[in-house]
Scaffold this motif. Structure first.
Motif, PDB file in Angstrom:
ATOM      1  N   SER A  11       0.832  -1.200   0.000  1.00 50.45           N
ATOM      2  CA  SER A  11       0.000   0.000   0.000  1.00 50.45           C
ATOM      3  C   SER A  11       0.868   1.252   0.000  1.00 50.45           C
ATOM      4  CB  SER A  11      -0.901   0.017   1.241  1.00 50.45           C
ATOM      5  OG  SER A  11      -1.640   1.224   1.309  1.00 50.45           O
ATOM      6  N   ASN A  12       0.322   2.331  -0.557  1.00 53.33           N
ATOM      7  CA  ASN A  12       1.003   3.618  -0.461  1.00 53.33           C
ATOM      8  C   ASN A  12       0.539   4.378   0.784  1.00 53.33           C
ATOM      9  OD1 ASN A  12      -1.569   4.053  -1.460  1.00 53.33           O
ATOM     10  ND2 ASN A  12      -0.965   5.516  -3.040  1.00 53.33           N
ATOM     11  N   GLN A  13      -0.111   3.685   1.701  1.00 56.44           N
ATOM     12  CA  GLN A  13      -0.495   4.237   2.999  1.00 56.44           C
ATOM     13  C   GLN A  13       0.362   3.589   4.077  1.00 56.44           C
ATOM     14  OE1 GLN A  13      -5.191   4.184   2.533  1.00 56.44           O
ATOM     15  NE2 GLN A  13      -4.601   4.417   4.663  1.00 56.44           N
ATOM     16  N   HIS A  17      -5.825   6.622   6.744  1.00 56.00           N
ATOM     17  CA  HIS A  17      -6.011   7.531   5.605  1.00 56.00           C
ATOM     18  C   HIS A  17      -6.297   8.946   6.120  1.00 56.00           C
ATOM     19  CE1 HIS A  17      -7.585   9.172   1.854  1.00 56.00           C
ATOM     20  NE2 HIS A  17      -7.151   8.085   1.230  1.00 56.00           N
ATOM     21  N   ASP A  18      -5.663   9.953   5.484  1.00 52.48           N
ATOM     22  CA  ASP A  18      -5.807  11.315   6.011  1.00 52.48           C
ATOM     23  C   ASP A  18      -7.208  11.891   5.806  1.00 52.48           C
ATOM     24  OD1 ASP A  18      -5.628  11.667   3.287  1.00 52.48           O
ATOM     25  OD2 ASP A  18      -3.866  12.967   3.334  1.00 52.48           O
ATOM     26  N   LYS A 141      -4.824   0.572  -2.099  1.00 46.84           N
ATOM     27  CA  LYS A 141      -4.399   1.869  -2.641  1.00 46.84           C
ATOM     28  C   LYS A 141      -5.181   2.979  -1.950  1.00 46.84           C
ATOM     29  CE  LYS A 141      -3.063   0.225  -7.224  1.00 46.84           C
ATOM     30  NZ  LYS A 141      -3.407   0.215  -8.656  1.00 46.84           N
ATOM     31  N   ALA A 142      -4.483   4.041  -1.576  1.00 47.39           N
ATOM     32  CA  ALA A 142      -5.120   5.139  -0.841  1.00 47.39           C
ATOM     33  C   ALA A 142      -6.328   5.713  -1.583  1.00 47.39           C
ATOM     34  CB  ALA A 142      -4.099   6.245  -0.562  1.00 47.39           C
ATOM     35  N   LYS A 143      -6.245   5.759  -2.899  1.00 51.20           N
ATOM     36  CA  LYS A 143      -7.350   6.361  -3.680  1.00 51.20           C
ATOM     37  C   LYS A 143      -8.629   5.506  -3.619  1.00 51.20           C
ATOM     38  CE  LYS A 143      -6.047   4.312  -8.165  1.00 51.20           C
ATOM     39  NZ  LYS A 143      -5.599   4.617  -9.530  1.00 51.20           N
ATOM     40  N   ILE A 145      -9.994   4.297  -0.804  1.00 48.21           N
ATOM     41  CA  ILE A 145     -10.481   4.295   0.575  1.00 48.21           C
ATOM     42  C   ILE A 145     -11.998   4.078   0.651  1.00 48.21           C
ATOM     43  CG2 ILE A 145     -10.420   6.848   0.509  1.00 48.21           C
ATOM     44  CD1 ILE A 145     -10.259   4.739   3.696  1.00 48.21           C
ATOM     45  N   TYR A 174      -6.190  -1.738   7.765  1.00 43.94           N
ATOM     46  CA  TYR A 174      -7.620  -1.916   7.484  1.00 43.94           C
ATOM     47  C   TYR A 174      -8.418  -2.000   8.782  1.00 43.94           C
ATOM     48  CZ  TYR A 174     -11.871  -3.517   5.146  1.00 43.94           C
ATOM     49  OH  TYR A 174     -13.166  -3.603   4.680  1.00 43.94           O
ATOM     50  N   GLU A 177      -8.313   1.320  10.750  1.00 41.64           N
ATOM     51  CA  GLU A 177      -9.251   2.290  10.161  1.00 41.64           C
ATOM     52  C   GLU A 177     -10.689   1.941  10.524  1.00 41.64           C
ATOM     53  OE1 GLU A 177      -7.049   4.047   6.158  1.00 41.64           O
ATOM     54  OE2 GLU A 177      -8.677   2.592   5.934  1.00 41.64           O
TER      55      GLU A 177
END
Length: 222
Positions: A11-13, A17-18, A141-143, A145, A174, A177
């Motif tokens: 993941s790019n996280q 997630h912000d 992937k962050a996109k 979410i 996961y 979050e």
């Protein structure tokens, strides 16, 4: 592929997630108005007849895949009606061939879209004692979410269904979050490592054979 080389989540996280708070709070205050798909309505109506006629505990196994977990949960809760739900007929069709268990327990497998099924279950006042979400697609992937269940518009209905919710994933972010989304919904819980002598889903078996850990949260939503 052997059970012992399941790839780790990439993941790019590297943390929550912000935009998680903003997304969850929006869904907690908005109305989910998407029309119910006809095929899910039909599937739900058929199962609902059995649920309304059943007098014992009701257990949901959401994202059940091939239904091995559903059969295992039915074995562990012989007095309950366990309903496994998955959107993929391809996965569910494998159940009869590879995973069916007839020695104990009472369970039903349903092909349905959970975005619709959960809303119908809330409207029909289903009151599951347990709700399992075992290794849902992590959409790392962050996109993506909002494709994760806690980032999706349906999330408030998971909370409304109540019962003892258990979420497991091989990706700690996961579950963290999900726990934070529950906190925003007024439900506080902790994330922990999960280990057991026996894996109850094919993914769980594969992850453990690859040396990956399971993370989980368990919370009573009633």
């Amino acid at each position: 592929m052997s059970d012992a080389n399941s790839r780790s989540i990439v993941s790019n996280q590297d943390g929550l997630h912000d935009k998680l708070d903003e997304i969850v709070n929006k869904h907690l205050t908005a109305q989910f108005k998407k029309p119910i798909a006809a095929h899910t309505q039909t599937a739900f109506d058929q199962v609902n007849e059995e649920v309304q006629a059943f007098t014992g505990p009701l257990i949901l196994d959401s994202c059940c895949g091939v239904g091995e977990s559903t059969a295992n949960l039915a074995k562990r809760h012989p007095d309950a009606l366990v309903i496994g739900i998955d959107k993929s007929s391809h996965r569910l069709d494998k159940h009869e061939v590879e995973y069916k268990q007839t020695d104990s327990g009472h369970y039903i497998l349903v092909q349905a879209d959970l975005n619709d099924f959960w809303r119908l279950a809330v409207a029909a006042n289903w009151q599951p004692t347990h709700h399992y979400l075992l290794y849902p697609n992590p959409w790392p992937k962050a996109k993506h979410i909002q494709r994760r269940w806690h980032g999706a518009a349906i999330f408030p209905f998971i909370v409304k269904l109540g019962g003892r919710l258990e979420v497991r994933s091989n990706w700690d972010i996961y579950v963290k979050e999900f726990a934070h989304a529950l906190y925003l919904a007024g439900q506080e819980t902790q994330v922990e490592l999960y280990e057991s002598e026996e894996a109850i889903t094919p993914f769980e078996r594969k992850y453990w054979a690859s040396g990956q850990q399971s993370h989980r949260l368990v919370i009573d939503l009633d």
